[in-house]
Design an enzyme around this catalytic site. Sequence first.
Site, PDB file in Angstrom:
ATOM      1  N   PHE A 113       0.859  -1.180   0.000  1.00 43.13           N
ATOM      2  CA  PHE A 113       0.000   0.000   0.000  1.00 43.13           C
ATOM      3  C   PHE A 113       0.898   1.232   0.000  1.00 43.13           C
ATOM      4  O   PHE A 113       2.077   1.147   0.365  1.00 43.13           O
ATOM      5  CB  PHE A 113      -0.892  -0.006   1.265  1.00 43.13           C
ATOM      6  N   GLN A 233      -7.732  14.571   3.997  1.00 46.00           N
ATOM      7  CA  GLN A 233      -7.114  13.747   2.951  1.00 46.00           C
ATOM      8  C   GLN A 233      -7.972  13.719   1.692  1.00 46.00           C
ATOM      9  O   GLN A 233      -9.179  13.477   1.771  1.00 46.00           O
ATOM     10  CB  GLN A 233      -6.940  12.318   3.458  1.00 46.00           C
ATOM     11  N   HIS A 235      -8.246  11.633  -1.612  1.00 43.93           N
ATOM     12  CA  HIS A 235      -7.784  10.361  -2.161  1.00 43.93           C
ATOM     13  C   HIS A 235      -7.546  10.523  -3.655  1.00 43.93           C
ATOM     14  O   HIS A 235      -8.385  11.091  -4.357  1.00 43.93           O
ATOM     15  CB  HIS A 235      -8.831   9.277  -1.900  1.00 43.93           C
ATOM     16  N   LEU A 245     -15.028   5.641  -4.432  1.00 40.40           N
ATOM     17  CA  LEU A 245     -13.604   5.310  -4.323  1.00 40.40           C
ATOM     18  C   LEU A 245     -13.193   4.127  -5.188  1.00 40.40           C
ATOM     19  O   LEU A 245     -13.883   3.114  -5.243  1.00 40.40           O
ATOM     20  CB  LEU A 245     -13.282   4.962  -2.864  1.00 40.40           C
ATOM     21  N   GLU A 248      -6.966   2.001  -3.194  1.00 38.60           N
ATOM     22  CA  GLU A 248      -5.512   2.004  -3.364  1.00 38.60           C
ATOM     23  C   GLU A 248      -5.004   0.585  -3.634  1.00 38.60           C
ATOM     24  O   GLU A 248      -3.900   0.389  -4.149  1.00 38.60           O
ATOM     25  CB  GLU A 248      -4.886   2.542  -2.075  1.00 38.60           C
ATOM     26  N   ARG A 281      -0.584   9.233  -0.322  1.00 39.56           N
ATOM     27  CA  ARG A 281      -1.765   9.760  -1.029  1.00 39.56           C
ATOM     28  C   ARG A 281      -1.681  11.245  -1.356  1.00 39.56           C
ATOM     29  O   ARG A 281      -2.112  11.681  -2.427  1.00 39.56           O
ATOM     30  CB  ARG A 281      -3.015   9.514  -0.178  1.00 39.56           C
ATOM     31  N   HIS A 346     -11.674  12.419   1.270  1.00 35.39           N
ATOM     32  CA  HIS A 346     -11.753  11.020   1.665  1.00 35.39           C
ATOM     33  C   HIS A 346     -11.740  10.825   3.174  1.00 35.39           C
ATOM     34  O   HIS A 346     -12.435   9.957   3.698  1.00 35.39           O
ATOM     35  CB  HIS A 346     -10.566  10.278   1.041  1.00 35.39           C
ATOM     36  N   ARG A 381      -2.764  10.637   6.429  1.00 35.01           N
ATOM     37  CA  ARG A 381      -2.962   9.236   6.834  1.00 35.01           C
ATOM     38  C   ARG A 381      -2.448   8.296   5.756  1.00 35.01           C
ATOM     39  O   ARG A 381      -2.718   8.511   4.563  1.00 35.01           O
ATOM     40  CB  ARG A 381      -4.452   8.956   7.069  1.00 35.01           C
TER      41      ARG A 381
HETATM   42  C1  LIG Z   1     -14.749   4.488   0.496  1.00 31.39           C
HETATM   43  C2  LIG Z   1     -13.790   4.367   1.653  1.00 31.39           C
HETATM   44  C3  LIG Z   1     -12.836   3.356   1.661  1.00 31.39           C
HETATM   45  C4  LIG Z   1     -11.947   3.227   2.727  1.00 31.39           C
HETATM   46  N1  LIG Z   1     -11.039   2.199   2.735  1.00 31.39           N
HETATM   47  C5  LIG Z   1     -10.214   2.057   3.800  1.00 31.39           C
HETATM   48  C6  LIG Z   1      -9.303   0.968   3.870  1.00 31.39           C
HETATM   49  O1  LIG Z   1      -9.253   0.110   3.004  1.00 31.39           O
HETATM   50  N2  LIG Z   1      -8.481   0.878   4.937  1.00 31.39           N
HETATM   51  C7  LIG Z   1      -8.503   1.796   5.948  1.00 31.39           C
HETATM   52  O2  LIG Z   1      -7.747   1.663   6.893  1.00 31.39           O
HETATM   53  N3  LIG Z   1      -9.390   2.830   5.910  1.00 31.39           N
HETATM   54  C8  LIG Z   1     -10.243   2.968   4.883  1.00 31.39           C
HETATM   55  N4  LIG Z   1     -11.124   4.015   4.855  1.00 31.39           N
HETATM   56  C9  LIG Z   1     -11.289   4.845   6.045  1.00 31.39           C
HETATM   57  C10 LIG Z   1     -12.117   4.102   7.079  1.00 31.39           C
HETATM   58  O3  LIG Z   1     -12.972   3.181   6.450  1.00 31.39           O
HETATM   59  C11 LIG Z   1     -12.973   5.048   7.936  1.00 31.39           C
HETATM   60  O4  LIG Z   1     -12.159   6.053   8.454  1.00 31.39           O
HETATM   61  C12 LIG Z   1     -13.600   4.281   9.064  1.00 31.39           C
HETATM   62  O5  LIG Z   1     -14.311   3.157   8.581  1.00 31.39           O
HETATM   63  C13 LIG Z   1     -14.523   5.138   9.904  1.00 31.39           C
HETATM   64  O6  LIG Z   1     -15.070   4.303  10.888  1.00 31.39           O
HETATM   65  P1  LIG Z   1     -15.849   4.887  12.132  1.00 31.39           P
HETATM   66  O7  LIG Z   1     -16.263   3.729  12.951  1.00 31.39           O
HETATM   67  O8  LIG Z   1     -15.041   5.940  12.771  1.00 31.39           O
HETATM   68  O9  LIG Z   1     -17.116   5.608  11.479  1.00 31.39           O
HETATM   69  P2  LIG Z   1     -18.301   5.029  10.549  1.00 31.39           P
HETATM   70  O10 LIG Z   1     -18.047   3.676  10.042  1.00 31.39           O
HETATM   71  O11 LIG Z   1     -18.593   6.109   9.560  1.00 31.39           O
HETATM   72  O12 LIG Z   1     -19.499   4.917  11.558  1.00 31.39           O
HETATM   73  C14 LIG Z   1     -20.099   6.051  12.121  1.00 31.39           C
HETATM   74  C15 LIG Z   1     -21.271   5.580  12.949  1.00 31.39           C
HETATM   75  O13 LIG Z   1     -21.766   6.688  13.692  1.00 31.39           O
HETATM   76  C16 LIG Z   1     -23.163   6.748  13.590  1.00 31.39           C
HETATM   77  N5  LIG Z   1     -23.549   8.144  13.790  1.00 31.39           N
HETATM   78  C17 LIG Z   1     -23.011   9.251  13.216  1.00 31.39           C
HETATM   79  N6  LIG Z   1     -23.620  10.355  13.666  1.00 31.39           N
HETATM   80  C18 LIG Z   1     -24.557   9.940  14.550  1.00 31.39           C
HETATM   81  C19 LIG Z   1     -25.523  10.610  15.339  1.00 31.39           C
HETATM   82  N7  LIG Z   1     -25.653  11.935  15.322  1.00 31.39           N
HETATM   83  N8  LIG Z   1     -26.334   9.858  16.114  1.00 31.39           N
HETATM   84  C20 LIG Z   1     -26.235   8.509  16.149  1.00 31.39           C
HETATM   85  N9  LIG Z   1     -25.333   7.822  15.408  1.00 31.39           N
HETATM   86  C21 LIG Z   1     -24.517   8.537  14.627  1.00 31.39           C
HETATM   87  C22 LIG Z   1     -23.494   6.157  12.237  1.00 31.39           C
HETATM   88  O14 LIG Z   1     -24.791   5.613  12.258  1.00 31.39           O
HETATM   89  C23 LIG Z   1     -22.428   5.062  12.128  1.00 31.39           C
HETATM   90  O15 LIG Z   1     -22.909   3.878  12.744  1.00 31.39           O
HETATM   91  C24 LIG Z   1     -12.004   4.149   3.788  1.00 31.39           C
HETATM   92  C25 LIG Z   1     -12.950   5.178   3.778  1.00 31.39           C
HETATM   93  C26 LIG Z   1     -13.831   5.296   2.712  1.00 31.39           C
HETATM   94  C27 LIG Z   1     -14.811   6.424   2.712  1.00 31.39           C
END
Ligand SMILES: Cc1cc2nc3c(=O)[nH]c(=O)nc-3n(C[C@H](O)[C@H](O)[C@H](O)COP(=O)(O)OP(=O)(O)OC[C@H]3O[C@@H](n4cnc5c(N)ncnc54)[C@H](O)[C@@H]3O)c2cc1C
Length: 620
Positions: A113, A233, A235, A245, A248, A281, A346, A381
């Site tokens: 990566f 970031q 992407h 997306l 990568e 990135r 991203h 990142r």
């Molecule tokens: C398309 C894409 C591909 C990616 N690929 C990778 C990868 O391959 N490897 C890597 O390391 N990272 C990757 N990333 C980054 C990584 O996936 C994210 O940073 C990470 O998944 C975020 O996880 P999280 O649990 O913080 O938030 P999320 O998974 O976004 O979850 C947020 C949660 O909060 C809840 N929520 C939000 N606001 C409220 C509210 N007001 N009230 C109640 N609930 C709420 C939502 O319902 C949800 O359940 C990628 C990101 C994207 C966008």
Amino acid sequence: MHEHDVLVVGAGGAGLRAAIAAHEEGADVAIVTKLHPVRSHTGAAEGGINAALRDGDSWQDHAYDTMKGSDYLGDAPAIETLCQDSPEETIQLEHWGMPFSREDDGRVSQRPFGGLSFPRTTYAGAETGHHLLHTLYQQVVKRGIQVYDEWYVSRLAVTEDPDPEKRECHGIVAFDVQTGEVAGFRARKGVVLATGGPGQVFDHTTNAVSCTGDGPAMAYRAGVPMEDMEFIQFHPTTLPSTGVLISEGVRGEGGILYNDIGERFMFEHGYASNDGELASRDVVARAELTEVNEGRGVDDEYVHLDMRHLGEERIIDRLENILHLAGDFEGVDGLVEPMPVKPGQHYAMGGIETDENGETLVSGLYAVGECACVSVHGSNRLGGNALPELIVFGARAGRHAAGTDLGEAIIETGRTEDTEIGEVDTPVAPGAIHAGDTDEDAVADGGDPRGEGAGVIPEPNEVVERALEAENRRIDHLMEKDEGVQQAELRAKLQKTMTQNVNVFRTEAGLKQALRDIREVREQYQDVYVDDPSRTFNTDLQQTIEMRNLIDTAEAITLGALARDEFRGAHWRQEYQERRDEKWLKHTLLSWNDGTPELWYKPVILEGEDKTYEPKVRSY
Ligand SMILES: Cc1cc2nc3c(=O)[nH]c(=O)nc-3n(C[C@H](O)[C@H](O)[C@H](O)COP(=O)(O)OP(=O)(O)OC[C@H]3O[C@@H](n4cnc5c(N)ncnc54)[C@H](O)[C@@H]3O)c2cc1C
């Protein structure tokens, strides 16, 4: 009133892992989430999870790569914790049933990566996040952890005190999206925010419409500092028409970037003479836009990502999902033609200031995942480092919130006597701090704006009750108006200026324009109204409240970007094209300060467990 030991807000990878950890420590834990857990945005993650699992690799090398990738703005204690704990957490996922891709000999596969000195990205096809989310959710179901599913959290219940460091969080207020019922939730031990990223601040983003920065905005208004918000970031490989997306992982498997005249520009124009497409990135995103700006872009907008030479068998085996995305969203068959790609928003490197245990400045309030800034990513990142952050720090925050002693954190939150206070040259005053809400939003959420209770420390239940009353007043206020401006119009305006002015290439004039526009939107938000009069599935109401969060988040990003007059990681400034270590080896922090944001700094921690990371010129 609902009552639990630990309340986790959000059910993405971070929230689910935190809930499992708190439950394992014996806490009565509940998850409150606006989306069903498996619809969380973690499910969109494609490429993989970085973990030093193999002979020849080490957590120390992972830490070195991460510090270099962060452009020396990550904090060593956080980075080293991430890299030390990631292998164990990844193996834990495997034991819980995560279907990792495997080699012929049965070992889990790892791929190269960007910015990594070893192929250490563990993956499950190009659907790693989907499988991660399902694996964790199965554990939540198995343990019988209560999930308040489709409940929107709109306010924190925090005690009132002029000094944010003396405030306490006792719960949250949320409404049931299905019925409109507004309810208070008391947390006996802690509230863990795991609400994900703020990508909807921009209009070309890989983030879902649900990524509205709710957690950071609520915490900010409750007195918790926002850290390093300027580092966004972009992407390098998103589909031009939608922002979807292209992982990568495509470049990790050997995909090549070409400009309009068929040059492999990463090498041929010297952007990254060693690593080419697998540079970090920020480097690749700037290279692509430079190609476009200098007239070598395809249709003056994008470049090509070609994976045809990998062959159908390998593509289907490791990147099948990419074929579907390119076909469904761009009408391009990745087996027979190159895919159009351009940079898109991203990830947010900054967020809610926390220590390694996930604790914030406000007692009883934790943050983890993309909404938090512990800081492992610094100014940029590395791909594959967000998912391990979710599981490593999710587990730590969950345990700590449940009352487990994890030892004293090295990273300190909040100010000290020596804190350096900053100044930002802003073109306009903060303006309408109440932003269309009732007066309560100028003070800590849950506080008593009228000061009637000043000096009296209320009982925890009373703090939640007060927050509930304040939230009911806000919702009534928004619902009672029957004319004015609608949130969709304001959202489009905000997203447009952020995408135009706070993007990969930033100028002082552009940032000031963005700030003017944001503050105009804030003024206009005072006149916002909710058109849908019903209380059931009122997405208009929810999006209007989210809009308020987008305004506060966008303002914090732009203020940080204006203050930082240097080029570091993802933050490029036309007027200052050099990294300025003598001035800027420090984090930017913003305090809400009753609606007049205050800027201050704290030093980066470069001292690790047994070495100090010396900043070097960053080349790939
Ligand atoms: C398309 C894409 C591909 C990616 N690929 C990778 C990868 O391959 N490897 C890597 O390391 N990272 C990757 N990333 C980054 C990584 O996936 C994210 O940073 C990470 O998944 C975020 O996880 P999280 O649990 O913080 O938030 P999320 O998974 O976004 O979850 C947020 C949660 O909060 C809840 N929520 C939000 N606001 C409220 C509210 N007001 N009230 C109640 N609930 C709420 C939502 O319902 C949800 O359940 C990628 C990101 C994207 C966008």
